[in-house]
Enzyme design. Sequence first.
Site, PDB file in Angstrom:
ATOM      1  N   SER A 150       0.819  -1.215   0.000  1.00 51.31           N
ATOM      2  CA  SER A 150       0.000   0.000   0.000  1.00 51.31           C
ATOM      3  C   SER A 150       0.856   1.269   0.000  1.00 51.31           C
ATOM      4  O   SER A 150       1.955   1.294   0.552  1.00 51.31           O
ATOM      5  CB  SER A 150      -0.889  -0.002   1.249  1.00 51.31           C
ATOM      6  OG  SER A 150      -1.429   1.279   1.477  1.00 51.31           O
ATOM      7  N   LEU A 172      -0.700   2.808  -5.621  1.00 40.29           N
ATOM      8  CA  LEU A 172      -0.598   4.272  -5.485  1.00 40.29           C
ATOM      9  C   LEU A 172      -1.961   4.907  -5.217  1.00 40.29           C
ATOM     10  O   LEU A 172      -2.917   4.679  -5.956  1.00 40.29           O
ATOM     11  CB  LEU A 172      -0.019   4.867  -6.778  1.00 40.29           C
ATOM     12  CG  LEU A 172       0.193   6.375  -6.781  1.00 40.29           C
ATOM     13  CD1 LEU A 172       1.350   6.772  -5.861  1.00 40.29           C
ATOM     14  CD2 LEU A 172       0.455   6.889  -8.199  1.00 40.29           C
ATOM     15  N   TYR A 173      -2.030   5.694  -4.143  1.00 39.48           N
ATOM     16  CA  TYR A 173      -3.136   6.645  -3.973  1.00 39.48           C
ATOM     17  C   TYR A 173      -2.626   7.944  -4.562  1.00 39.48           C
ATOM     18  O   TYR A 173      -1.529   8.401  -4.199  1.00 39.48           O
ATOM     19  CB  TYR A 173      -3.433   6.878  -2.492  1.00 39.48           C
ATOM     20  CG  TYR A 173      -4.233   5.790  -1.796  1.00 39.48           C
ATOM     21  CD1 TYR A 173      -5.385   5.265  -2.356  1.00 39.48           C
ATOM     22  CD2 TYR A 173      -3.850   5.337  -0.539  1.00 39.48           C
ATOM     23  CE1 TYR A 173      -6.125   4.282  -1.696  1.00 39.48           C
ATOM     24  CE2 TYR A 173      -4.578   4.360   0.131  1.00 39.48           C
ATOM     25  CZ  TYR A 173      -5.718   3.848  -0.458  1.00 39.48           C
ATOM     26  OH  TYR A 173      -6.447   2.882   0.200  1.00 39.48           O
ATOM     27  N   THR A 199      -5.033   3.137  -7.252  1.00 42.03           N
ATOM     28  CA  THR A 199      -6.365   2.894  -6.687  1.00 42.03           C
ATOM     29  C   THR A 199      -7.265   4.097  -6.950  1.00 42.03           C
ATOM     30  O   THR A 199      -6.924   5.223  -6.594  1.00 42.03           O
ATOM     31  CB  THR A 199      -6.259   2.625  -5.175  1.00 42.03           C
ATOM     32  OG1 THR A 199      -5.586   1.388  -4.995  1.00 42.03           O
ATOM     33  CG2 THR A 199      -7.638   2.529  -4.518  1.00 42.03           C
ATOM     34  N   LYS A 274      -6.854  -0.061  -9.992  1.00 35.99           N
ATOM     35  CA  LYS A 274      -7.545  -0.868  -8.972  1.00 35.99           C
ATOM     36  C   LYS A 274      -8.791  -0.104  -8.538  1.00 35.99           C
ATOM     37  O   LYS A 274      -8.699   1.050  -8.095  1.00 35.99           O
ATOM     38  CB  LYS A 274      -6.624  -1.087  -7.765  1.00 35.99           C
ATOM     39  CG  LYS A 274      -7.265  -1.821  -6.595  1.00 35.99           C
ATOM     40  CD  LYS A 274      -6.236  -2.128  -5.512  1.00 35.99           C
ATOM     41  CE  LYS A 274      -6.827  -2.920  -4.360  1.00 35.99           C
ATOM     42  NZ  LYS A 274      -7.659  -2.143  -3.446  1.00 35.99           N
ATOM     43  N   HIS A 298     -12.908  -1.890  -3.082  1.00 34.71           N
ATOM     44  CA  HIS A 298     -12.113  -1.570  -1.894  1.00 34.71           C
ATOM     45  C   HIS A 298     -12.595  -2.383  -0.685  1.00 34.71           C
ATOM     46  O   HIS A 298     -12.627  -1.897   0.438  1.00 34.71           O
ATOM     47  CB  HIS A 298     -12.201  -0.070  -1.600  1.00 34.71           C
ATOM     48  CG  HIS A 298     -10.925   0.534  -1.109  1.00 34.71           C
ATOM     49  ND1 HIS A 298      -9.886   0.866  -1.920  1.00 34.71           N
ATOM     50  CD2 HIS A 298     -10.502   0.853   0.139  1.00 34.71           C
ATOM     51  CE1 HIS A 298      -8.890   1.377  -1.221  1.00 34.71           C
ATOM     52  NE2 HIS A 298      -9.229   1.377   0.045  1.00 34.71           N
ATOM     53  N   ASP A 329     -10.930  -8.708  -6.395  1.00 35.91           N
ATOM     54  CA  ASP A 329     -10.838  -8.939  -4.947  1.00 35.91           C
ATOM     55  C   ASP A 329     -12.164  -8.575  -4.294  1.00 35.91           C
ATOM     56  O   ASP A 329     -13.051  -8.015  -4.931  1.00 35.91           O
ATOM     57  CB  ASP A 329      -9.662  -8.173  -4.318  1.00 35.91           C
ATOM     58  CG  ASP A 329      -9.884  -6.661  -4.252  1.00 35.91           C
ATOM     59  OD1 ASP A 329     -11.039  -6.199  -4.228  1.00 35.91           O
ATOM     60  OD2 ASP A 329      -8.883  -5.915  -4.207  1.00 35.91           O
ATOM     61  N   GLY A 330     -12.301  -8.954  -3.016  1.00 35.72           N
ATOM     62  CA  GLY A 330     -13.518  -8.613  -2.263  1.00 35.72           C
ATOM     63  C   GLY A 330     -14.319  -9.840  -1.889  1.00 35.72           C
ATOM     64  O   GLY A 330     -14.901 -10.512  -2.751  1.00 35.72           O
ATOM     65  N   ILE A 332     -13.479 -12.810  -0.784  1.00 32.28           N
ATOM     66  CA  ILE A 332     -12.984 -14.186  -1.015  1.00 32.28           C
ATOM     67  C   ILE A 332     -12.513 -14.763   0.316  1.00 32.28           C
ATOM     68  O   ILE A 332     -11.591 -14.245   0.948  1.00 32.28           O
ATOM     69  CB  ILE A 332     -11.870 -14.191  -2.077  1.00 32.28           C
ATOM     70  CG1 ILE A 332     -12.493 -13.827  -3.423  1.00 32.28           C
ATOM     71  CG2 ILE A 332     -11.165 -15.547  -2.143  1.00 32.28           C
ATOM     72  CD1 ILE A 332     -11.535 -13.397  -4.474  1.00 32.28           C
ATOM     73  N   GLY A 352      -7.889  -9.418   1.280  1.00 37.35           N
ATOM     74  CA  GLY A 352      -7.498  -8.331   2.174  1.00 37.35           C
ATOM     75  C   GLY A 352      -7.627  -8.759   3.623  1.00 37.35           C
ATOM     76  O   GLY A 352      -6.683  -9.242   4.245  1.00 37.35           O
TER      77      GLY A 352
HETATM   78  C1  LIG Z   1      -7.853  -2.513   6.665  1.00 34.34           C
HETATM   79  C2  LIG Z   1      -7.826  -2.342   5.172  1.00 34.34           C
HETATM   80  C3  LIG Z   1      -6.973  -1.412   4.612  1.00 34.34           C
HETATM   81  C4  LIG Z   1      -6.926  -1.257   3.232  1.00 34.34           C
HETATM   82  N1  LIG Z   1      -6.012  -0.385   2.695  1.00 34.34           N
HETATM   83  C5  LIG Z   1      -5.916  -0.272   1.344  1.00 34.34           C
HETATM   84  C6  LIG Z   1      -4.906   0.545   0.770  1.00 34.34           C
HETATM   85  O1  LIG Z   1      -4.090   1.151   1.453  1.00 34.34           O
HETATM   86  N2  LIG Z   1      -4.876   0.622  -0.587  1.00 34.34           N
HETATM   87  C7  LIG Z   1      -5.754  -0.055  -1.399  1.00 34.34           C
HETATM   88  O2  LIG Z   1      -5.698   0.066  -2.620  1.00 34.34           O
HETATM   89  N3  LIG Z   1      -6.706  -0.852  -0.869  1.00 34.34           N
HETATM   90  C8  LIG Z   1      -6.790  -0.989   0.473  1.00 34.34           C
HETATM   91  N4  LIG Z   1      -7.724  -1.838   1.006  1.00 34.34           N
HETATM   92  C9  LIG Z   1      -8.590  -2.636   0.109  1.00 34.34           C
HETATM   93  C10 LIG Z   1      -7.902  -3.978  -0.248  1.00 34.34           C
HETATM   94  O3  LIG Z   1      -6.803  -3.766  -1.098  1.00 34.34           O
HETATM   95  C11 LIG Z   1      -8.854  -4.943  -0.964  1.00 34.34           C
HETATM   96  O4  LIG Z   1      -9.406  -4.290  -2.072  1.00 34.34           O
HETATM   97  C12 LIG Z   1      -9.976  -5.472  -0.066  1.00 34.34           C
HETATM   98  O5  LIG Z   1      -9.550  -5.622   1.260  1.00 34.34           O
HETATM   99  C13 LIG Z   1     -10.464  -6.839  -0.579  1.00 34.34           C
HETATM  100  O6  LIG Z   1     -11.597  -7.241   0.142  1.00 34.34           O
HETATM  101  P1  LIG Z   1     -11.584  -8.287   1.363  1.00 34.34           P
HETATM  102  O7  LIG Z   1     -11.029  -7.553   2.543  1.00 34.34           O
HETATM  103  O8  LIG Z   1     -13.011  -8.626   1.501  1.00 34.34           O
HETATM  104  O9  LIG Z   1     -10.722  -9.461   0.962  1.00 34.34           O
HETATM  105  C14 LIG Z   1      -7.781  -2.007   2.398  1.00 34.34           C
HETATM  106  C15 LIG Z   1      -8.655  -2.939   2.972  1.00 34.34           C
HETATM  107  C16 LIG Z   1      -8.674  -3.122   4.340  1.00 34.34           C
HETATM  108  C17 LIG Z   1      -9.593  -4.149   4.920  1.00 34.34           C
END
Ligand SMILES: Cc1cc2nc3c(=O)[nH]c(=O)nc-3n(C[C@H](O)[C@H](O)[C@H](O)COP(=O)(O)O)c2cc1C
Length: 402
Positions: A150, A172-173, A199, A274, A298, A329-330, A332, A352
């Site tokens: 991240s 990258l944000y 993202t 993303k 996300h 993602d999301g 799984i 995640g």
């Molecule tokens: C605590 C947390 C922090 C996250 N931080 C970022 C991040 O810094 N950048 C990003 O692109 N996505 C971030 N995400 C989203 C994850 O990359 C991912 O898209 C998501 O967690 C997938 O869903 P899942 O948690 O149901 O597996 C974050 C998710 C969580 C749960």
Amino acid sequence: MSLPPSQLAARRRFLKFLAASPLAAFGASAQTPGSEYFVPLTAPKDAFSVMDFEDAARRALPTAHFGYMESGVDDNLTVKANHDAYQHIQLRTRRLIDVSHVDTRVELFGATFDSPIFICPTGAQRMFHPDAEAATARAAKSRNALQILSTVTSVSYEDIAKARGGPVWYQLYAPAKWEQAEHIIKRVEAAGCPALALTVALLGGRNTEAFNRARRADKRDCSECHTGAPGSDLSIRPMFKGLDLTGFQMNPSSLTWDFVDRVKKTTKMMFLLKGLESHEDAKLAVEHGVDGIIVSNHGGRSMETLKPTIESLPEVLDAVNGRIPVFVDGGIRRGSDAIKALALGAKAVGIGRPYLWGLSAFGQPGVERVLEILQAELLLAMRQCGKTSLSDVTPAILSPGK
Ligand SMILES: Cc1cc2nc3c(=O)[nH]c(=O)nc-3n(C[C@H](O)[C@H](O)[C@H](O)COP(=O)(O)O)c2cc1C
């Protein structure tokens, strides 16, 4: 038709037996405190499923940190929908095929990983474990899994590449000022990063209500991961070192495809977006020369009542039409979820929260076990569907109409 009294009594006895048997505890409730066969997890090896780590993480973390990890936006409906949607897709088995050797290796932009299940970028992992992203990187190394780091990592890109024993991808944000974006892009490229994922899921802002409630309920001072309000002191973020942070802002709502074009011109790294969910955006991404798309909302943390990502995947794949790889993602939580996404056409699938649960409870061994369980479940699903390699995992393993 009514049964004679003796048969009715026998039937009642049988139902009573079923209710009291371990079978009754099977299902999601078996992982929940209060369920009959629940045993708190004390070692990663004792976990049966990745959900076993969720309660362990809850017990290991301060309320505010656990709340940050678990929460979505508004009423957390998108978080739930992402996962629930997998249960509405059924698999089709194939029998009498030699599935004694199953190969799950996947090649992504020239590098080979042992599994199509990858580690999504999640910010500020020191909030979850003192070893933070370095523990995750060592776990990724031991399982030869792809890790995406991240923007707001607690450990620098350079140190993570060392811990992983090779370059990881970077997320990258977008900072509001181009010079700041350019500085970060050049830095990770110089450190050997092969792929950059921008993202775009948070450009509209978000209402992190459940997290705000958790934070209010937990008054502890936590200088380990932030000073003052979470996110307020960006200067402690290693990837922002050397940046002029006056008036710093990330994810400005004014961001457009011009930024995408600029990044594309600035770097030779593979460039992914993303957070796309629509065919319109997927088509534009291809037109703008993007090298890959991660279908993502996300983890339900951007907007409420969004379509589950597994249901957005087909329209993105249609628009892309095989020209660039598409990831998802999301939600799984099982290998059987992963195989469904792969069957629909995802090149690889991201997790995640599951690995964050493992990290929070046990550090590196926790993340390793999460990856191990999901991989074992994926192998099982592939064998049941009669498939020995990922290229054979096609829509044919899904029930018609799904
Ligand atoms: C605590 C947390 C922090 C996250 N931080 C970022 C991040 O810094 N950048 C990003 O692109 N996505 C971030 N995400 C989203 C994850 O990359 C991912 O898209 C998501 O967690 C997938 O869903 P899942 O948690 O149901 O597996 C974050 C998710 C969580 C749960």
